[in-house]
Design an enzyme around this catalytic site. Structure first.
Site, short mmCIF file in Angstrom:
data_model
loop_
_atom_site.label_atom_id
_atom_site.label_comp_id
_atom_site.label_asym_id
_atom_site.label_seq_id
_atom_site.Cartn_x
_atom_site.Cartn_y
_atom_site.Cartn_z
N ASP A 65 10.45 10.95 -16.64
CA ASP A 65 11.18 11.18 -15.39
C ASP A 65 12.35 12.13 -15.60
OD1 ASP A 65 11.21 8.66 -16.73
OD2 ASP A 65 13.02 8.14 -15.63
N HIS B 10 5.41 9.19 -16.93
CA HIS B 10 4.61 8.04 -17.35
C HIS B 10 4.68 6.95 -16.29
CE1 HIS B 10 8.46 6.23 -18.02
NE2 HIS B 10 8.80 7.33 -18.67
#
Ligand SMILES: *[C@@H]1O[C@H](CO)[C@@H](O)[C@H](O)[C@H]1NC(C)=O
Ligand SMILES: *[C@@H]1O[C@H](CO)[C@@H](O)[C@H](O)[C@H]1NC(C)=O
Ligand SMILES: *[C@@H]1O[C@H](CO)[C@@H](O)[C@H](O)[C@H]1NC(C)=O
Ligand SMILES: *[C@@H]1O[C@H](CO)[C@@H](O)[C@H](O)[C@H]1NC(C)=O
Length: 433
Positions: free
Chosen positions: A323, A84
């Site tokens: 991540d 994101h």
């Protein structure tokens, strides 16, 4: 003769704003004192490399291998996973930050001095608790902007793989800011045809998805507490607390407060062009802060898609997750595992694989004989399959959950999830919309 390059893309973080490429020898003004090549190379340290995954994305330092396809090669398949965009802190971290800020407020210090003098006129960048977890949308490093820009850049790079006449699926994990990122990237990548020719598939982040997930978890991993403890024990955080306290008598910050303030600083650029908090802490302190990285998730099925190639599989697989889902993929791909040395020889024919991490080509440790230091698909498949442990058995995925990943092969082509139709929920995290 037809070379084709298979490009595996692991796009770990967001996209940097404000980085300009140097165009060699192509300057507009040519004064006798202007150097064609700058002799400066001062990027040995950048704060952007020392706040973990919190702050703005930055590109990876290159090995000197061109990001563009090598001579006579063209990219014919792209498998991308991207996290994101830049975001606000989580509610849990926000709670710690707010406690520390309250401590500053109630310290009795009337006018903050020295490193904290800016604080007299500073206000927290999170307007209210509802913003926690959300993707940011203000300032030059804004998450939504970054996702959109990344989409437009990838359109430029990989638009030739797009079949304009069909509906192209892409995938996001079912978390508010991940979906927001996928949609903005989609608008950038598909352009005017986003509303008709793209189909967002949302893959739930629930653990019951087993191996059929963009965010697989592994319960046999239990490093969390160790990592949490490391964070607070960094001696540099104590030094910082002592410094700030001595500059401002009455202040009683401790190392946990410093951790929260540094965390807060690391997120500030996500919403603002400038962060004075970053300058409050010295390089050693940032290096210590950045040292803490998570490796909690594991596994990816990208290998199968590469092996099928663009003839059997599709040419474009655009995926969006977190991540923490990317680091285990790197381990599975056998890169960034400290090792050494690269023999360099001839260029064989066939399909080649290249890994691009944060826009830098990352050569595989033991396989660089292809064009542009790529690895032949055959060698790549055999090297990676040696490294790959079995997710189902290693992580003890219950038999009631999916045992393999199949959403890349069976997907929706409806466009109904491409846009949000409901208001954003307060502190939205897990969400199908
Ligand atoms: C949009 O898709 C149509 C086919 O559905 C295609 O003819 C057209 O070129 C595409 N336009 C853009 C701007 O991509
Ligand atoms: C596929 O489409 C159906 C109906 O449109 C929807 O309910 C479902 O959530 C979609 N699945 C994915 C993975 O997006
Ligand atoms: C973390 O620190 C706490 C407090 O010092 C301690 O009780 C706990 O055992 C530590 N956890 C680990 C995994 O080291
Ligand atoms: C720092 O101070 C806070 C209270 O202001 C306290 O909750 C926290 O445990 C302290 N941290 C350490 C490491 O002493």
């Amino acid at each position: 003769m037809a070379y084709h390059l298979v490009s595996g893309i692991v796009y770990a973080l967001g996209l940097t704003a404000g980085v300009t490429a140097l165009s060699y020898g192509d300057s507009v003004t040519k004064s006798p004192f202007e150097k064609q090549f700058s002799q400066e190379f001062r990027d040995g340290y950048s704060i952007l490399k020392h706040y973990g995954g919190n702050g703005p994305y930055s590109e990876r330092r290159s090995f000197g291998i061109s990001r563009d396809p090598p001579e006579s090669c063209a990219v014919d398949q792209v498998i991308m996973i991207r996290r994101h965009g830049e975001r606000y802190p989580s509610p849990a971290l926000g709670e710690g930050i707010e406690k520390t800020l309250a401590k500053l407020q109630s310290s009795g210090v009337e006018e903050f001095k020295e490193d904290l003098s800016f604080y007299n006129d500073w206000s927290y960048y999170v307007p209210n608790k509802c913003y926690y977890n959300a993707e940011t949308f203000s300032g030059p490093y804004a998450g939504l902007l970054d996702a959109y820009t990344h989409g437009t850049e990838y359109r430029d790079r990989y638009g030739h793989l797009l079949d304009e006449d069909s509906v192209v699926p892409f995938w996001g994990s079912g978390y508010g800011r991940v979906i927001a990122t996928a949609r903005k990237f989609g608008e950038g990548f598909f352009g005017y045809n986003y509303s008709t020719n793209a189909a967002l598939n949302i893959i739930s982040e629930s653990e019951s998805m087993g191996a059929n997930s963009l965010t697989p978890s592994c319960d046999t991993d239990n490093d969390y507490t160790t990592c949490d403890n490391l964070t607070n024990l960094m001696p540099q955080f104590k030094v910082a607390a002592t410094r700030l306290n001595s500059q401002n008598p009455g202040l009683s910050l401790n190392e946990s407060d410093v951790y929260y303030l540094m965390s807060m600083a690391s997120f500030e650029l996500n919403t603002r062009a400038f962060s004075e908090w970053i300058n409050v802490f010295i390089q050693d302190e940032w290096v210590s802060f950045g040292y803490v990285e998570d490796m909690n998730y594991y596994y990816c099925a990208g290998l199968t898609l590469l092996n099928e190639g663009p003839e059997k599989a599709a040419p474009l697989y655009l995926n969006f997750a977190h991540d923490t889902n990317i680091t285990p993929i790197l381990a599975a791909l056998g890169v960034l595992i400290p090792d050494e040395d690269l023999p360099l020889d001839r260029v064989p024919f066939g399909s080649f694989v290249r890994l691009v991490l944060n826009e830098a080509v990352l050569p595989f440790d033991k396989c660089t004989s292809g064009p542009g230091y790529s690895c032949s698909l055959e060698d790549y498949a055999s090297i990676v399959s040696q490294n790959l442990v079995d997710y189902k058995s290693t992580c003890k995925i219950p038999s009631s959950c999916p045992q393999s990943l199949d959403f890349w092969w069976s997907y929706n082509t409806t466009t109904e999830l491409n846009y949000r139709t409901t208001p954003v929920a307060c502190q939205e995290g897990d969400a199908m919309q």
